[in-house]
Scaffold this motif. Structure first.
Motif, PDB file in Angstrom:
ATOM      1  N   LEU A   8      30.664  -2.705   6.178  1.00 31.61           N
ATOM      2  CA  LEU A   8      31.434  -1.780   5.348  1.00 31.61           C
ATOM      3  C   LEU A   8      30.979  -1.741   3.893  1.00 31.61           C
ATOM      4  N   TYR A   9      29.944  -2.506   3.560  1.00 38.24           N
ATOM      5  CA  TYR A   9      29.508  -2.614   2.169  1.00 38.24           C
ATOM      6  C   TYR A   9      29.286  -1.265   1.488  1.00 38.24           C
ATOM      7  N   PRO A  10      28.549  -0.306   2.075  1.00 39.21           N
ATOM      8  CA  PRO A  10      28.365   0.976   1.360  1.00 39.21           C
ATOM      9  C   PRO A  10      29.686   1.694   1.086  1.00 39.21           C
ATOM     10  N   TRP A  11      30.618   1.636   2.042  1.00 39.70           N
ATOM     11  CA  TRP A  11      31.913   2.281   1.864  1.00 39.70           C
ATOM     12  C   TRP A  11      32.740   1.556   0.803  1.00 39.70           C
ATOM     13  N   THR A  12      32.716   0.241   0.854  1.00 37.17           N
ATOM     14  CA  THR A  12      33.451  -0.559  -0.119  1.00 37.17           C
ATOM     15  C   THR A  12      32.944  -0.272  -1.530  1.00 37.17           C
ATOM     16  N   LYS A  13      31.632  -0.233  -1.675  1.00 34.79           N
ATOM     17  CA  LYS A  13      31.030   0.031  -2.983  1.00 34.79           C
ATOM     18  C   LYS A  13      31.365   1.441  -3.470  1.00 34.79           C
ATOM     19  N   ALA A  14      31.283   2.425  -2.578  1.00 36.26           N
ATOM     20  CA  ALA A  14      31.588   3.818  -2.952  1.00 36.26           C
ATOM     21  C   ALA A  14      33.049   3.961  -3.391  1.00 36.26           C
ATOM     22  N   ILE A  15      33.969   3.385  -2.639  1.00 38.35           N
ATOM     23  CA  ILE A  15      35.391   3.486  -2.992  1.00 38.35           C
ATOM     24  C   ILE A  15      35.669   2.744  -4.300  1.00 38.35           C
TER      25      ILE A  15
END
Length: 149
Positions: A8-15
């Motif tokens: 989930l790292y890309p989503w976590t970073k984007a949010i």
């Protein structure tokens, strides 16, 4: 748990980035509302309640949720393996900047209570000066993460 955080790292970073942008927008705008509240509300009858409503909505409907999301997704990033090397200086300077930004958020919330209670003693000039605080903290935080000094 670590596999989920990595996936989930890309989503976590984007949010996290979107939440920070929203929070910063409020941190820049609320002191400006206070400037106008101090300098204009006394000149126009019925204007003070309008500023009270605008300030309350900005603080409670935008800034507070954005701050909470910033913290939540920031902590998830910190917990993601391989993202933070605690032996370096940058995570500590970023953390100090985020704590200071959180303090500033709460300081603004206390000033809003002063307006509501009719006990504000700060001038428009002082609010203009305080409006520079999030800029300085943003510089520290961004340089910490990007340059990693």
């Amino acid at each position: 748990m670590t596999d989920i955080l990595i996936a989930l790292y890309p989503w976590t970073k984007a949010i996290h980035i979107m939440a920070v942008m929203s929070w910063m927008a409020g941190l820049f705008y609320l002191p400006r509302l206070f400037v106008h509240h101090v300098e204009q509300a006394g000149n126009v009858q019925g204007l003070s309640p309008v500023f009270d409503m605008m300030e309350a909505k900005l603080l409670h409907l935008i800034m507070r949720p954005a701050m909470i999301a910033t913290w939540l997704f920031g902590l998830l990033l910190v917990m993601t393996p391989g993202i933070v090397d605690w032996s370096q200086i940058w995570p500590w300077t970023k953390g100090a900047g985020v704590l200071a930004m959180t303090w500033f958020h709460h300081w603004l919330a206390m000033r809003r209570k002063d307006f509501v209670a009719g006990t504000n003693v700060l001038t428009g000039r002082k609010y203009r000066l305080m409006n520079e605080v999030p800029t300085v903290l943003m510089i520290v935080i961004v340089l910490s993460v990007v340059v990693r000094f």
